[in-house]
Design a protein around this motif. Structure first.
Motif, PDB file in Angstrom:
ATOM      1  N   VAL A 233       0.839  -1.191   0.000  1.00 16.67           N
ATOM      2  CA  VAL A 233       0.000   0.000   0.000  1.00 16.67           C
ATOM      3  C   VAL A 233       0.877   1.246   0.000  1.00 16.67           C
ATOM      4  N   TYR A 234       0.478   2.233  -0.787  1.00  9.82           N
ATOM      5  CA  TYR A 234       1.128   3.545  -0.826  1.00  9.82           C
ATOM      6  C   TYR A 234       0.169   4.567  -0.226  1.00  9.82           C
ATOM      7  N   PHE A 235       0.727   5.659   0.249  1.00 14.98           N
ATOM      8  CA  PHE A 235      -0.072   6.724   0.852  1.00 14.98           C
ATOM      9  C   PHE A 235       0.148   8.038   0.098  1.00 14.98           C
ATOM     10  N   PRO A 236      -0.355   8.122  -1.135  1.00 15.98           N
ATOM     11  CA  PRO A 236      -0.135   9.339  -1.920  1.00 15.98           C
ATOM     12  C   PRO A 236      -1.162  10.426  -1.585  1.00 15.98           C
ATOM     13  N   ALA A 237      -0.781  11.664  -1.827  1.00 16.26           N
ATOM     14  CA  ALA A 237      -1.768  12.741  -1.828  1.00 16.26           C
ATOM     15  C   ALA A 237      -2.645  12.560  -3.062  1.00 16.26           C
ATOM     16  N   ASN A 238      -3.835  13.146  -3.036  1.00 18.19           N
ATOM     17  CA  ASN A 238      -4.757  12.973  -4.155  1.00 18.19           C
ATOM     18  C   ASN A 238      -4.121  13.345  -5.489  1.00 18.19           C
ATOM     19  N   GLU A 239      -3.349  14.448  -5.494  1.00 18.62           N
ATOM     20  CA  GLU A 239      -2.769  14.911  -6.757  1.00 18.62           C
ATOM     21  C   GLU A 239      -1.565  14.087  -7.193  1.00 18.62           C
ATOM     22  N   GLU A 240      -1.108  13.160  -6.338  1.00 17.95           N
ATOM     23  CA  GLU A 240       0.039  12.321  -6.694  1.00 17.95           C
ATOM     24  C   GLU A 240      -0.372  10.978  -7.283  1.00 17.95           C
ATOM     25  N   ASN A 328      -5.480  -1.062  -6.839  1.00 14.42           N
ATOM     26  CA  ASN A 328      -6.608  -0.357  -6.253  1.00 14.42           C
ATOM     27  C   ASN A 328      -6.289   1.135  -6.296  1.00 14.42           C
ATOM     28  N   TYR A 329      -6.602   1.767  -7.415  1.00 14.92           N
ATOM     29  CA  TYR A 329      -6.352   3.204  -7.534  1.00 14.92           C
ATOM     30  C   TYR A 329      -7.138   3.943  -6.457  1.00 14.92           C
ATOM     31  N   ALA A 354      -0.730  -7.138  -5.633  1.00 12.24           N
ATOM     32  CA  ALA A 354      -1.853  -6.229  -5.434  1.00 12.24           C
ATOM     33  C   ALA A 354      -1.335  -4.940  -4.812  1.00 12.24           C
ATOM     34  N   VAL A 355      -1.515  -3.825  -5.513  1.00 16.20           N
ATOM     35  CA  VAL A 355      -1.037  -2.523  -5.064  1.00 16.20           C
ATOM     36  C   VAL A 355      -2.241  -1.632  -4.779  1.00 16.20           C
ATOM     37  N   SER A 356      -2.259  -1.007  -3.611  1.00 13.25           N
ATOM     38  CA  SER A 356      -3.376  -0.139  -3.226  1.00 13.25           C
ATOM     39  C   SER A 356      -2.877   1.266  -2.909  1.00 13.25           C
ATOM     40  N   PHE A 357      -3.712   2.238  -3.251  1.00 11.88           N
ATOM     41  CA  PHE A 357      -3.416   3.636  -2.939  1.00 11.88           C
ATOM     42  C   PHE A 357      -4.351   4.083  -1.810  1.00 11.88           C
ATOM     43  N   ALA A 358      -3.779   4.341  -0.635  1.00  9.63           N
ATOM     44  CA  ALA A 358      -4.556   4.867   0.488  1.00  9.63           C
ATOM     45  C   ALA A 358      -4.409   6.386   0.475  1.00  9.63           C
ATOM     46  N   CYS A 359      -5.221   7.033  -0.329  1.00  8.18           N
ATOM     47  CA  CYS A 359      -5.108   8.477  -0.533  1.00  8.18           C
ATOM     48  C   CYS A 359      -5.885   9.232   0.542  1.00  8.18           C
ATOM     49  N   GLU A 360      -5.943  10.545   0.400  1.00  6.42           N
ATOM     50  CA  GLU A 360      -6.627  11.379   1.393  1.00  6.42           C
ATOM     51  C   GLU A 360      -8.112  11.032   1.508  1.00  6.42           C
ATOM     52  N   ASP A 361      -8.729  10.617   0.414  1.00  8.18           N
ATOM     53  CA  ASP A 361     -10.168  10.346   0.421  1.00  8.18           C
ATOM     54  C   ASP A 361     -10.532   8.978   0.983  1.00  8.18           C
ATOM     55  N   TYR A 362      -9.630   7.982   0.824  1.00  5.34           N
ATOM     56  CA  TYR A 362     -10.018   6.612   1.167  1.00  5.34           C
ATOM     57  C   TYR A 362      -9.101   5.916   2.163  1.00  5.34           C
ATOM     58  N   HIS A 375      -4.296  -9.263   8.713  1.00  2.00           N
ATOM     59  CA  HIS A 375      -2.877  -8.925   8.685  1.00  2.00           C
ATOM     60  C   HIS A 375      -2.685  -7.505   8.157  1.00  2.00           C
ATOM     61  N   LYS A 376      -1.514  -6.960   8.384  1.00  2.00           N
ATOM     62  CA  LYS A 376      -1.180  -5.632   7.903  1.00  2.00           C
ATOM     63  C   LYS A 376      -0.726  -5.711   6.443  1.00  2.00           C
ATOM     64  N   VAL A 377      -1.117  -4.705   5.673  1.00  2.00           N
ATOM     65  CA  VAL A 377      -0.625  -4.590   4.296  1.00  2.00           C
ATOM     66  C   VAL A 377       0.684  -3.825   4.338  1.00  2.00           C
ATOM     67  N   VAL A 378       1.700  -4.351   3.651  1.00  2.56           N
ATOM     68  CA  VAL A 378       3.044  -3.766   3.716  1.00  2.56           C
ATOM     69  C   VAL A 378       3.036  -2.352   3.141  1.00  2.56           C
ATOM     70  N   PRO A 379       3.440  -1.342   3.943  1.00  2.00           N
ATOM     71  CA  PRO A 379       3.440   0.038   3.435  1.00  2.00           C
ATOM     72  C   PRO A 379       4.682   0.341   2.603  1.00  2.00           C
ATOM     73  N   PHE A 380       4.504   1.119   1.555  1.00  2.58           N
ATOM     74  CA  PHE A 380       5.601   1.593   0.718  1.00  2.58           C
ATOM     75  C   PHE A 380       5.518   3.115   0.653  1.00  2.58           C
ATOM     76  N   SER A 381       6.657   3.746   0.562  1.00  2.00           N
ATOM     77  CA  SER A 381       6.697   5.203   0.515  1.00  2.00           C
ATOM     78  C   SER A 381       6.596   5.694  -0.918  1.00  2.00           C
ATOM     79  N   VAL A 382       5.804   6.741  -1.112  1.00  2.00           N
ATOM     80  CA  VAL A 382       5.700   7.351  -2.434  1.00  2.00           C
ATOM     81  C   VAL A 382       7.056   7.877  -2.882  1.00  2.00           C
ATOM     82  N   GLU A 383       7.844   8.369  -1.926  1.00  2.00           N
ATOM     83  CA  GLU A 383       9.150   8.942  -2.268  1.00  2.00           C
ATOM     84  C   GLU A 383      10.114   7.892  -2.802  1.00  2.00           C
ATOM     85  N   GLU A 384       9.840   6.609  -2.519  1.00  2.00           N
ATOM     86  CA  GLU A 384      10.720   5.547  -3.013  1.00  2.00           C
ATOM     87  C   GLU A 384      10.561   5.335  -4.509  1.00  2.00           C
ATOM     88  N   GLU A 385       9.446   5.801  -5.072  1.00  2.00           N
ATOM     89  CA  GLU A 385       9.209   5.635  -6.499  1.00  2.00           C
ATOM     90  C   GLU A 385       9.730   6.860  -7.259  1.00  2.00           C
TER      91      GLU A 385
END
Length: 431
Positions: A233-240, A328-329, A354-362, A375-385
């Motif tokens: 899972v990534y945690f992007p801002a909506n505009e990212e 999961n956009y 399976a890649v999920s985006f946990a954005c500001e809205d969701y 279980h926990k979904v492994v977090p990834f940093s947006v800055e790593e991409e």
């Protein structure tokens, strides 16, 4: 070491009809999956079953083989157009998939299968029913419609299957299901099956009310998702989100992928960006006409379109074993939808991402999802991409998108390139 995706029971040991064994061998099956190993011996012995198993583990083959074996063994009690086997599915996509699997597994039998559902030619389906069938596969509304017009009858039913029963409740079909079940022969006069990825209390109440003392089967109920799905899972801002999705497609190069969104509007937007950046994609939402929908799914299955952008209309009933990635956009708001979405990959023992985006809205949906799956979904940093620079990101205009949807191209035809494109400038508003 024992493979957890399969049991030690072979199909050859189940004393199935030779015509079914030929179909199984043609499909490349030899060893039963766990749900098949538990369900088939009971069903072949005439016992009702309510089964829960992870998505993609062989539930469909279980009830199809049991249905066909029962009908091949029992003498025909039907007359005219009245079917002997009834399979009820909640959505047209699932009904079509079950029908396709039935045609394949039963290709060496003399059993005739017909599928009826909304969004398709009404008279054509009626004509097929008037010619008669052994197994009728359909959605609740269309089944009741033909029944009330006396095109079909339910009194000769020997086998009944409820597929994805939990979804019947979610979509508000439970009154229709009860209407159908009350018009079938008594539970002790037919074989009953209920299969679902999840078995809630209300589903079990339905099973015990309309089935003959069903055997409850659960396959690893404590594990909701498949082991071979790598989740992140990534945690992007909506505009990212757009730039992150494009960067991941550039880096991962998925061979066969589905991108899920929560709304039709966002699906169109994502499709536009993918097409504008050279990623060939199909767009599927609930308002796509049935004929075009089937052509798009066929083209996606054949990898003419390697990417499918879809709402939850494709989250269930879509069995394409070659899907390697699910994105999961938009993170789904229902934990069960998350399970069904990512279950489109890692089918039949394969692996998937399976890649999920946990954005500001969701992002608020993530704790409920993790609690549900255990279980926990492994977090990834947006800055790593390494995100794409603005000059590389192109958006297909809304006008061009509307033109491209006026007529669905034949899968073998080359799609016309878009002439009008606009540069996407780092998440700022565009026109």
């Amino acid at each position: 070491m024992t493979n957890p995706d399969f049991s030690e029971i072979s199909f050859d040991s189940l004393n199935l009809a030779e015509a079914l064994i030929q179909g199984i061998q043609k499909a490349g099956f030899a060893i039963c999956t766990p749900i098949q190993a538990l369900a088939l011996p009971l069903l072949l012995a005439g016992e009702d079953v309510a089964g829960q198993a992870q998505t993609g583990t062989g539930k469909t083959a279980s009830f199809l083989l049991a249905t066909m074996q029962c009908l091949l063994r029992e003498p025909s009690a039907g007359a005219g157009q009245q079917p002997r086997g009834l399979i009820v599915a909640p959505t047209r996509e699932l009904a079509l998939q079950v029908s396709k699997d039935a045609q394949f597994l039963g290709q060496y039998t003399n059993l005739k299968c017909v599928a009826v559902h909304g969004g398709a030619n009404y008279r054509k389906q009626r004509h097929l029913l008037e010619q008669g069938c052994d197994i009728l596969i359909g959605t609740p509304g269309r089944l009741i419609d033909y029944y009330q017009q006396r095109i079909i009858g339910f009194k000769k039913i020997q086998v009944v299957v409820l597929d994805e029963a939990d979804r019947m409740f979610d979509l508000g079909f439970i009154r229709d299901i009860r209407y159908i079940l009350r018009r079938l022969p008594p539970p002790d006069k037919r074989l009953g099956m209920l299969f679902s990825a999840t078995l809630s209390l209300r589903v079990m109440e339905l099973a015990y009310e309309y089935m003959n003392n069903p055997q409850l089967l659960r396959i690893e109920p404590q594990k909701v998702t498949v082991d071979k799905i790598t989740e992140r899972v990534y945690f992007p801002a909506n505009e990212e989100k757009i730039s992150l999705l494009l960067a991941l497609f550039k880096r991962l190069v998925p061979r066969h992928a589905i991108v899920f969104t929560n709304t039709k509007h966002v699906a169109e937007k994502v499709w536009g960006y993918l097409e504008g950046n050279g990623f060939k994609a199909a767009l599927l939402s609930s308002d796509v006409p049935q004929g075009k929908r089937q052509r798009l799914l066929a083209a996606f299955q054949d990898r003419i379109y390697p990417i499918l952008v879809a709402t939850d209309v494709a989250a269930r009933g879509l069995h394409i074993s070659t899907v390697t990635h699910v994105f999961n956009y938009d993170l789904p708001q229902d934990p069960e939808d998350y399970v069904h979405r990512i279950g489109r990959t890692a089918r039949a023992g394969a692996s998937g991402l399976a890649v999920s985006f946990a954005c500001e809205d969701y992002a608020f949906s993530l704790p409920d999802i993790e609690e549900y799956i255990g279980h926990k979904v492994v977090p990834f940093s947006v800055e790593e991409e390494e995100l794409l620079v603005p000059e590389q990101r192109v958006f297909v205009s809304h006008k061009d998108k509307k033109k491209s949807h006026r007529r669905a191209p034949h899968p073998r035809q080359k799609k016309k390139s878009f002439q009008k494109k606009e540069t996407y400038s780092g998440g700022k508003n565009h026109t």
